[in-house]
Design a protein around this motif. Structure first.
Motif, PDB file in Angstrom:
ATOM      1  N   ILE A  64       0.850  -1.178   0.000  1.00 55.70           N
ATOM      2  CA  ILE A  64       0.000   0.000   0.000  1.00 55.70           C
ATOM      3  C   ILE A  64       0.896   1.240   0.000  1.00 55.70           C
ATOM      4  CG2 ILE A  64      -1.679   1.358   1.319  1.00 55.70           C
ATOM      5  CD1 ILE A  64      -2.958  -1.008   0.084  1.00 55.70           C
ATOM      6  N   GLY A  65       0.546   2.191  -0.848  1.00 62.14           N
ATOM      7  CA  GLY A  65       1.286   3.443  -0.917  1.00 62.14           C
ATOM      8  C   GLY A  65       0.553   4.544  -0.165  1.00 62.14           C
ATOM      9  N   ILE A  66       1.266   5.211   0.736  1.00 62.91           N
ATOM     10  CA  ILE A  66       0.746   6.386   1.441  1.00 62.91           C
ATOM     11  C   ILE A  66       1.441   7.597   0.839  1.00 62.91           C
ATOM     12  CG2 ILE A  66       0.490   7.539   3.663  1.00 62.91           C
ATOM     13  CD1 ILE A  66       0.671   4.839   5.020  1.00 62.91           C
ATOM     14  N   GLN A  67       0.693   8.398   0.105  1.00 62.76           N
ATOM     15  CA  GLN A  67       1.257   9.536  -0.604  1.00 62.76           C
ATOM     16  C   GLN A  67       0.999  10.819   0.188  1.00 62.76           C
ATOM     17  OE1 GLN A  67      -0.927   9.049  -4.272  1.00 62.76           O
ATOM     18  NE2 GLN A  67       0.722   7.868  -5.216  1.00 62.76           N
ATOM     19  N   ILE A  68       2.063  11.571   0.408  1.00 60.81           N
ATOM     20  CA  ILE A  68       1.958  12.855   1.090  1.00 60.81           C
ATOM     21  C   ILE A  68       2.380  13.935   0.102  1.00 60.81           C
ATOM     22  CG2 ILE A  68       2.647  14.227   3.082  1.00 60.81           C
ATOM     23  CD1 ILE A  68       3.413  11.695   4.518  1.00 60.81           C
ATOM     24  N   LYS A  69       1.447  14.805  -0.218  1.00 64.57           N
ATOM     25  CA  LYS A  69       1.709  15.875  -1.183  1.00 64.57           C
ATOM     26  C   LYS A  69       1.782  17.210  -0.457  1.00 64.57           C
ATOM     27  CE  LYS A  69      -0.053  18.072  -5.384  1.00 64.57           C
ATOM     28  NZ  LYS A  69      -1.145  18.089  -6.394  1.00 64.57           N
ATOM     29  N   TRP A  70       2.867  17.922  -0.708  1.00 64.93           N
ATOM     30  CA  TRP A  70       3.052  19.264  -0.163  1.00 64.93           C
ATOM     31  C   TRP A  70       2.965  20.254  -1.319  1.00 64.93           C
ATOM     32  CZ3 TRP A  70       3.727  20.279   5.070  1.00 64.93           C
ATOM     33  CH2 TRP A  70       3.993  19.182   5.875  1.00 64.93           C
ATOM     34  N   ASP A  71       1.923  21.051  -1.323  1.00 66.51           N
ATOM     35  CA  ASP A  71       1.757  22.109  -2.325  1.00 66.51           C
ATOM     36  C   ASP A  71       1.756  23.429  -1.573  1.00 66.51           C
ATOM     37  OD1 ASP A  71       1.310  23.583  -4.565  1.00 66.51           O
ATOM     38  OD2 ASP A  71      -0.777  22.974  -4.855  1.00 66.51           O
ATOM     39  N   CYS A  72       2.915  24.059  -1.481  1.00 65.22           N
ATOM     40  CA  CYS A  72       3.109  25.191  -0.576  1.00 65.22           C
ATOM     41  C   CYS A  72       3.183  26.508  -1.352  1.00 65.22           C
ATOM     42  CB  CYS A  72       4.390  25.017   0.239  1.00 65.22           C
ATOM     43  SG  CYS A  72       4.353  23.554   1.308  1.00 65.22           S
ATOM     44  N   ASN A  73       2.459  27.472  -0.866  1.00 68.74           N
ATOM     45  CA  ASN A  73       2.520  28.841  -1.367  1.00 68.74           C
ATOM     46  C   ASN A  73       3.174  29.687  -0.283  1.00 68.74           C
ATOM     47  OD1 ASN A  73       2.164  31.377  -2.433  1.00 68.74           O
ATOM     48  ND2 ASN A  73       0.016  31.082  -2.987  1.00 68.74           N
ATOM     49  N   LEU A  74       4.389  30.160  -0.532  1.00 70.16           N
ATOM     50  CA  LEU A  74       5.162  30.864   0.488  1.00 70.16           C
ATOM     51  C   LEU A  74       5.043  32.376   0.389  1.00 70.16           C
ATOM     52  CD1 LEU A  74       8.404  28.683   0.521  1.00 70.16           C
ATOM     53  CD2 LEU A  74       6.259  28.377   1.772  1.00 70.16           C
ATOM     54  N   ASP A  75       4.134  32.883  -0.460  1.00 73.39           N
ATOM     55  CA  ASP A  75       3.899  34.323  -0.506  1.00 73.39           C
ATOM     56  C   ASP A  75       3.272  34.788   0.805  1.00 73.39           C
ATOM     57  OD1 ASP A  75       4.931  34.503  -3.028  1.00 73.39           O
ATOM     58  OD2 ASP A  75       2.997  34.257  -4.025  1.00 73.39           O
ATOM     59  N   TRP A  76       3.613  36.009   1.209  1.00 73.65           N
ATOM     60  CA  TRP A  76       3.215  36.500   2.521  1.00 73.65           C
ATOM     61  C   TRP A  76       1.697  36.579   2.677  1.00 73.65           C
ATOM     62  CZ3 TRP A  76       1.583  41.752   4.017  1.00 73.65           C
ATOM     63  CH2 TRP A  76       1.445  41.880   5.402  1.00 73.65           C
ATOM     64  N   LEU A  77       1.004  37.109   1.692  1.00 70.33           N
ATOM     65  CA  LEU A  77      -0.440  37.298   1.814  1.00 70.33           C
ATOM     66  C   LEU A  77      -1.221  36.009   1.602  1.00 70.33           C
ATOM     67  CD1 LEU A  77      -0.890  40.708  -0.060  1.00 70.33           C
ATOM     68  CD2 LEU A  77      -0.851  40.288   2.417  1.00 70.33           C
ATOM     69  N   MET A  78      -0.626  35.012   0.932  1.00 70.42           N
ATOM     70  CA  MET A  78      -1.342  33.774   0.599  1.00 70.42           C
ATOM     71  C   MET A  78      -0.577  32.567   1.120  1.00 70.42           C
ATOM     72  SD  MET A  78      -2.367  34.740  -3.342  1.00 70.42           S
ATOM     73  CE  MET A  78      -3.376  33.280  -3.536  1.00 70.42           C
ATOM     74  N   HIS A  79       0.055  32.705   2.272  1.00 66.73           N
ATOM     75  CA  HIS A  79       0.884  31.630   2.806  1.00 66.73           C
ATOM     76  C   HIS A  79       0.035  30.399   3.136  1.00 66.73           C
ATOM     77  CE1 HIS A  79       3.363  29.338   5.623  1.00 66.73           C
ATOM     78  NE2 HIS A  79       4.407  29.908   5.030  1.00 66.73           N
ATOM     79  N   ARG A  80       0.476  29.249   2.617  1.00 70.97           N
ATOM     80  CA  ARG A  80      -0.211  27.986   2.876  1.00 70.97           C
ATOM     81  C   ARG A  80       0.767  26.867   2.606  1.00 70.97           C
ATOM     82  NH1 ARG A  80      -2.330  24.601  -0.578  1.00 70.97           N
ATOM     83  NH2 ARG A  80      -2.275  26.182  -2.221  1.00 70.97           N
ATOM     84  N   CYS A  81       0.961  25.992   3.605  1.00 71.20           N
ATOM     85  CA  CYS A  81       1.865  24.854   3.430  1.00 71.20           C
ATOM     86  C   CYS A  81       1.396  23.736   4.352  1.00 71.20           C
ATOM     87  CB  CYS A  81       3.308  25.258   3.732  1.00 71.20           C
ATOM     88  SG  CYS A  81       4.525  24.004   3.241  1.00 71.20           S
ATOM     89  N   LEU A  82       0.467  22.909   3.856  1.00 66.89           N
ATOM     90  CA  LEU A  82      -0.115  21.821   4.626  1.00 66.89           C
ATOM     91  C   LEU A  82      -0.035  20.531   3.818  1.00 66.89           C
ATOM     92  CD1 LEU A  82      -3.303  23.615   6.007  1.00 66.89           C
ATOM     93  CD2 LEU A  82      -1.173  23.163   7.237  1.00 66.89           C
ATOM     94  N   PRO A  83       0.112  19.387   4.488  1.00 64.84           N
ATOM     95  CA  PRO A  83       0.190  18.115   3.760  1.00 64.84           C
ATOM     96  C   PRO A  83      -1.193  17.631   3.337  1.00 64.84           C
ATOM     97  CG  PRO A  83       0.394  17.720   6.110  1.00 64.84           C
ATOM     98  CD  PRO A  83       0.325  19.213   5.942  1.00 64.84           C
ATOM     99  N   LYS A  84      -1.211  16.899   2.248  1.00 66.05           N
ATOM    100  CA  LYS A  84      -2.438  16.274   1.765  1.00 66.05           C
ATOM    101  C   LYS A  84      -2.141  14.795   1.538  1.00 66.05           C
ATOM    102  CE  LYS A  84      -5.963  16.527  -1.854  1.00 66.05           C
ATOM    103  NZ  LYS A  84      -6.387  17.207  -3.113  1.00 66.05           N
ATOM    104  N   TYR A  85      -2.938  13.922   2.194  1.00 64.37           N
ATOM    105  CA  TYR A  85      -2.673  12.480   2.170  1.00 64.37           C
ATOM    106  C   TYR A  85      -3.608  11.801   1.165  1.00 64.37           C
ATOM    107  CZ  TYR A  85      -0.444  13.608   6.649  1.00 64.37           C
ATOM    108  OH  TYR A  85       0.324  14.159   7.635  1.00 64.37           O
ATOM    109  N   SER A  86      -3.052  10.794   0.490  1.00 66.69           N
ATOM    110  CA  SER A  86      -3.839   9.934  -0.396  1.00 66.69           C
ATOM    111  C   SER A  86      -3.249   8.530  -0.338  1.00 66.69           C
ATOM    112  CB  SER A  86      -3.844  10.469  -1.832  1.00 66.69           C
ATOM    113  OG  SER A  86      -2.525  10.529  -2.348  1.00 66.69           O
ATOM    114  N   PHE A  87      -4.058   7.528  -0.741  1.00 65.36           N
ATOM    115  CA  PHE A  87      -3.666   6.124  -0.567  1.00 65.36           C
ATOM    116  C   PHE A  87      -4.030   5.335  -1.818  1.00 65.36           C
ATOM    117  CE2 PHE A  87      -5.315   8.127   3.255  1.00 65.36           C
ATOM    118  CZ  PHE A  87      -4.241   8.051   4.115  1.00 65.36           C
TER     119      PHE A  87
END
Length: 578
Positions: free
Chosen positions: A246-269
């Motif tokens: 079984i594959g546990i996939q962790i995707k990090w799609d991070c936006n490091l701009d100050w006004l739109m900062h977002r960096c959270l993991p997203k899991y899929s299997f």
């Protein structure tokens, strides 16, 4: 083309054709607006204005859970994390035993090989001492011994008793592993931005990790194995029988701009191995390992054939941060999309959906054809046809016999109509010696042999195939015998007026030159018989007309250049300089 430094001191730009049309203008700005919206949408959706960096990751896992099994002859066995984790320790993965075949109290000795790997025998001669193969459990001793009351197999030196079970138990021994949990700790880094993050967020304390559940919190780093397998679209009880991956996939799609900062993991299997037994030779996942002990000074072991599920943790993703250079590059790369507007409108104008007249005029102004001098296209006009024929130049075949590539309708030239109006005026001549009207010439000499390609019996032989052209396609009267030819082509006052219109300040002596009048007569014939010429074709004057003009306006030395399309420019053709 200018050479050297002068070639650098030059600016070139494209030719622009404007069409004043509300419909086309509205269509143009509508298409440009849609393209602009698409470009902006894709820029914001894919963040093309950012500089990106791929993730660098490390993963550690911690499995927790206890299971109780009851085996015949062994009694109750408790399995903790050391027992069911197995010896396999790979990077970014963990293994959980879900089923097992155990062979207890094995020791070094001699015993019969088990089917289907054993070799049936009747006597010792059927067994070969020291023989073995890839499927053997030991090395043959050369003795034939009883396996049971009915069968005999060759004896081997091996760990005895040999494992006899070949199929995994049903149901799985450790079906309770469905309720085991795993804590996944994932640390990531984006070196270009010097940014460090992990999936256990700063606000996640010990109390949170003890109570969080994936059902209610998608960021919880603790996973129940049954939920992981179910999210991959599988049934844990069925998969536990023979194991799998079984594959546990962790995707990090991070936006490091100050006004739109977002960096959270997203899991899929998802399941990574082939689960269908009828589509793969060895389905599932299993391996063997042993636990050794000493009993009465004799080394013994318990052999485990473990079936289980391997969980591979795969981390991928990228981070982006605003970069002005990337924004400029994206804008520059998308400017070409506006060419789609031009392509669509050009196609619309070229079809009958808009206006055939506008489309034809637009094509003439927009497209300028340049003909290769080695592939010259000749233009032919016959007096007994009202069309213009376009033929290829041939160095071997008479032009009269060359088949046309295409036939186009003849279009009258405005200058020719002006000449017709001039004919309605009284004769005007600047030279008093040439006031007399042209005298019609006599008929051709009947004793002169006409070429085979001639249809009017007035042509002269030529050594060049491109000059072998008659004024007619079929037999008939020659065009040079008509009064219209005399008035439009040979009339001296008209030729002098034409030359004066071209150069009002020319002297009368120059206008009276025979060569200038001869060339002007060529031009008058082309305007009369060809009208508006295609921009890539060379007009060819019939042989009878050429010699009739030369008869009235001869060269003093009797030498003429003749027709040479390989060196004749369109301007030369238009001026009648053949």
């Amino acid at each position: 083309m200018p050479c050297g430094l002068l070639a650098l001191c030059r600016y070139e730009t494209n030719k622009v054709i404007q069409i004043h049309s509300p419909r086309l203008g509205s269509l143009k700005w509508t298409l440009n607006g849609l393209i602009l919206l698409f470009i902006c949408f894709m820029m914001l959706w894919n963040r093309k204005y950012q500089e990106t960096e791929l993730v660098v990751s490390s993963v550690t896992t911690k499995v927790k859970g206890v299971a109780l099994t009851n085996l015949a002859g062994l009694g109750d066995l408790v399995w903790d994390v050391v027992d069911y984790s197995g010896p396999i320790q790979e990077k970014n993965s963990f293994f959980v035993v879900t089923n097992a075949i155990m062979t207890k109290n094995q020791k070094q000795g001699k015993c019969p090989e088990v089917p289907p790997y054993g070799r049936p025998c009747r006597t010792d001669k059927d067994c070969e001492t020291g023989s073995w193969n890839q499927h053997s459990h030991g090395i043959q001793t050369g003795a034939c011994v009883k396996f049971d009351a009915m069968k005999k197999f060759c004896e081997v030196s091996a760990w005895c008793p040999i494992e006899r079970e070949t199929k995994s138990p049903r149901p799985a021994l450790l079906a309770a592993a469905e309720n085991f949990t795993v804590l996944i700790k994932n640390n990531i880094r984006f070196p270009a931005f010097n940014y460090i993050r992990r999936n256990i967020l700063p606000e996640m304390n010990e109390a949170y990790l003890k109570s969080c559940q994936r059902v209610n919190d998608s960021l919880c780093p603790i996973f129940r194995l049954g939920d992981v397998v179910r999210a991959a679209g599988e049934n844990f009880s069925e998969m536990a029988l023979e194991g799998g991956v079984i594959g546990i996939q962790i995707k990090w799609d991070c936006n490091l701009d100050w006004l739109m900062h977002r960096c959270l993991p997203k899991y899929s299997f998802r399941r990574l191995d082939e689960k269908e037994s009828n589509r793969t030779l060895y389905p599932g996942l299993n391996f063997r390992y042993a636990k050794y002990h000493t009993e009465n000074g004799v080394e013994k072991r318990t052999l485990y054939k473990a079936f289980g599920i391997r969980f591979d943790v795969m981390v991928f993703g990228q981070a982006g941060r605003f970069n002005f250079i990337q924004l400029i590059i994206y804008i520059g790369s998308t400017l070409s999309y506006y060419a789609l507007t031009t392509v669509l409108i050009d196609w619309l104008i070229g079809t009958s959906c808009y206006s055939a007249e506008v489309g034809q005029n637009y094509s003439k102004r927009k497209v300028e054809l340049v003909q290769d001098k080695h592939k010259c296209v000749l233009c032919v006009s016959y007096v007994d046809e009202n069309n213009i024929r376009l033929v290829k130049n041939s160095q071997k075949k008479s032009l009269q016999d060359v088949k046309p590539m295409s036939v186009q309708p003849r279009k009258d030239e405005a200058g020719h109509l002006m000449v017709v109006l001039c004919l309605l005026q009284p004769d005007v001549s600047l030279d008093p010696d040439h006031q007399a009207a042209s005298i019609p010439k006599s008929s051709p000499d009947p004793r002169r042999a006409c070429p085979a390609w001639c249809q009017c019996e007035c042509c002269f032989p030529s050594a060049h195939p491109q000059e072998e052209l008659c004024c007619r396609q079929s037999r008939g009267k020659c065009i040079t015998t008509s009064a219209v030819f005399e008035q439009l082509v040979l009339r001296r006052p008209l030729l002098e007026i034409t030359l004066l219109c071209q150069n009002p300040l020319s002297s009368p002596s120059l206008q009276g030159q025979t060569a200038a009048l001869r060339h002007c007569a060529y031009k008058r014939y082309i305007s009369w018989r060809f009208g508006v010429l295609p921009g890539y074709a060379h007009p060819v004057i019939p042989s009878c007309c050429v010699w009739r003009i030369r008869e009235d306006y001869p060269s003093p030395d009797g030498q003429y250049s003749g027709f040479g399309p390989q060196v004749v420019s369109m301007q030369t053709c238009a001026n009648g300089e053949l």
